[in-house]
Design an enzyme around this catalytic site. Sequence first.
Site, mmCIF file in Angstrom:
data_model
loop_
_atom_site.group_PDB
_atom_site.id
_atom_site.type_symbol
_atom_site.label_atom_id
_atom_site.label_comp_id
_atom_site.label_asym_id
_atom_site.label_seq_id
_atom_site.Cartn_x
_atom_site.Cartn_y
_atom_site.Cartn_z
ATOM 1 N N GLY A 48 -2.589 5.245 -3.431
ATOM 2 C CA GLY A 48 -4.003 4.924 -3.544
ATOM 3 C C GLY A 48 -4.580 5.360 -4.876
ATOM 4 N N SER A 49 -5.859 5.045 -5.070
ATOM 5 C CA SER A 49 -6.467 5.310 -6.377
ATOM 6 C C SER A 49 -6.622 6.809 -6.640
ATOM 7 C CB SER A 49 -7.819 4.600 -6.474
ATOM 8 O OG SER A 49 -8.663 4.983 -5.413
ATOM 9 N N ASP A 103 -1.859 13.314 -0.662
ATOM 10 C CA ASP A 103 -2.272 11.942 -0.401
ATOM 11 C C ASP A 103 -3.783 11.880 -0.199
ATOM 12 O OD1 ASP A 103 -2.153 9.225 0.025
ATOM 13 O OD2 ASP A 103 -0.926 9.326 1.834
ATOM 14 N N ASP A 106 -8.875 7.500 3.892
ATOM 15 C CA ASP A 106 -10.053 6.630 3.987
ATOM 16 C C ASP A 106 -11.192 7.355 4.691
ATOM 17 O OD1 ASP A 106 -8.852 4.260 2.779
ATOM 18 O OD2 ASP A 106 -7.528 4.355 4.522
ATOM 19 N N GLY A 117 -4.466 4.143 5.411
ATOM 20 C CA GLY A 117 -3.876 2.805 5.446
ATOM 21 C C GLY A 117 -4.691 1.759 4.721
ATOM 22 N N GLY A 119 -4.702 1.257 1.777
ATOM 23 C CA GLY A 119 -3.792 0.693 0.778
ATOM 24 C C GLY A 119 -2.536 0.108 1.413
ATOM 25 N N GLU A 125 3.552 6.551 4.614
ATOM 26 C CA GLU A 125 2.760 7.779 4.443
ATOM 27 C C GLU A 125 2.970 8.720 5.633
ATOM 28 O OE1 GLU A 125 -0.823 5.968 1.672
ATOM 29 O OE2 GLU A 125 -1.136 6.072 3.822
HETATM 30 C C1 5RP Z 1 -3.228 4.093 1.417
HETATM 31 C C2 5RP Z 1 -4.102 5.181 1.900
HETATM 32 C C3 5RP Z 1 -4.996 5.836 0.911
HETATM 33 O O1 5RP Z 1 -4.747 7.199 0.923
HETATM 34 C C4 5RP Z 1 -6.428 5.584 1.290
HETATM 35 O O2 5RP Z 1 -6.619 4.190 1.411
HETATM 36 C C5 5RP Z 1 -7.377 6.157 0.247
HETATM 37 O O3 5RP Z 1 -7.282 5.414 -0.924
HETATM 38 P P1 5RP Z 1 -8.108 5.749 -2.227
HETATM 39 O O4 5RP Z 1 -7.577 7.029 -2.773
HETATM 40 O O5 5RP Z 1 -7.835 4.561 -3.120
HETATM 41 O O6 5RP Z 1 -9.571 5.846 -1.860
HETATM 42 O O7 5RP Z 1 -4.100 5.543 3.047
HETATM 43 O O8 5RP Z 1 -2.526 3.470 2.453
#
Ligand code: 5RP
Length: 245
Positions: A48-49, A103, A106, A117, A119, A125
């Site tokens: 993710g970002s 990690d 959301d 999820g 991403g 994960e």
């Molecule tokens: C990817 C994820 C990410 O950790 C989640 O979507 C958060 O993403 P971001 O850091 O871009 O806000 O679960 O599957």
Amino acid sequence: MSTQTPNSTKATSSPKSTSLSQDELKALVGAQALKYVKPGDIIGVGTGSTVNHFIKALGADQALCKSLKGAVSSSQATTALLNNLGVPVLETSSVDSLSIYIDGADEIDHFGCMIKGGGAALTREKIVASLAKTFICIADESKLVQTLGQFPLPVEIIPMAASQLIRSFSAIGGSAKLRLNNNQPLVTDNGQFILDVHGLQIKDPKAFESMVSQWAGVVTVGVFAFQKASLCLLATTEGVKTIEF
Ligand code: 5RP
């Protein structure tokens, strides 16, 4: 009924800063996570970002980066970034355990349970997280919630089960939609589909995760209650708070 106890907020680090964008907050917390990486470690890396900012910060610390024995990655996207840094990406099945897994999320609640999820990497994960002694969630403050479910819940599914699972979510008050990419069902790194379920209020994350995980055709539900965060580095406009669960 949850038997968990609420978190404790241990400290606030970083200088007071105002009016940071969400991406700047993600960069702040991504860099903070570096202090949990020890030379010679094998680390688990999410997707993710926010994680991308962590990987960028890791790349800026060449000594630490070069010292790593390797990393276990949760997605093809993260693997590509780690490869660019020259960090050896190890097969998950070749690793017995990890000291840390870093990690994003959301949503994260005050007990460390998460929705993940967004991403589409939730299955890998959860697998990598389950190897780790400490799950370090890195997130900006918009992700901290009282009750999980405002963010549409990602569920990785076997394609042939899509219609019956949409009906099953409808029966518990959720509205599930197949995630699309260029008007076609999005296909995960595992060759499966994703449902995004709107309208849920997940009051007992463990019970919910247990129930949905048993539905035929579900690969992984994006509630992380059994693989919850051990601590959360939460970026706020007042600095990064460390919340222990
Ligand atoms: C990817 C994820 C990410 O950790 C989640 O979507 C958060 O993403 P971001 O850091 O871009 O806000 O679960 O599957």
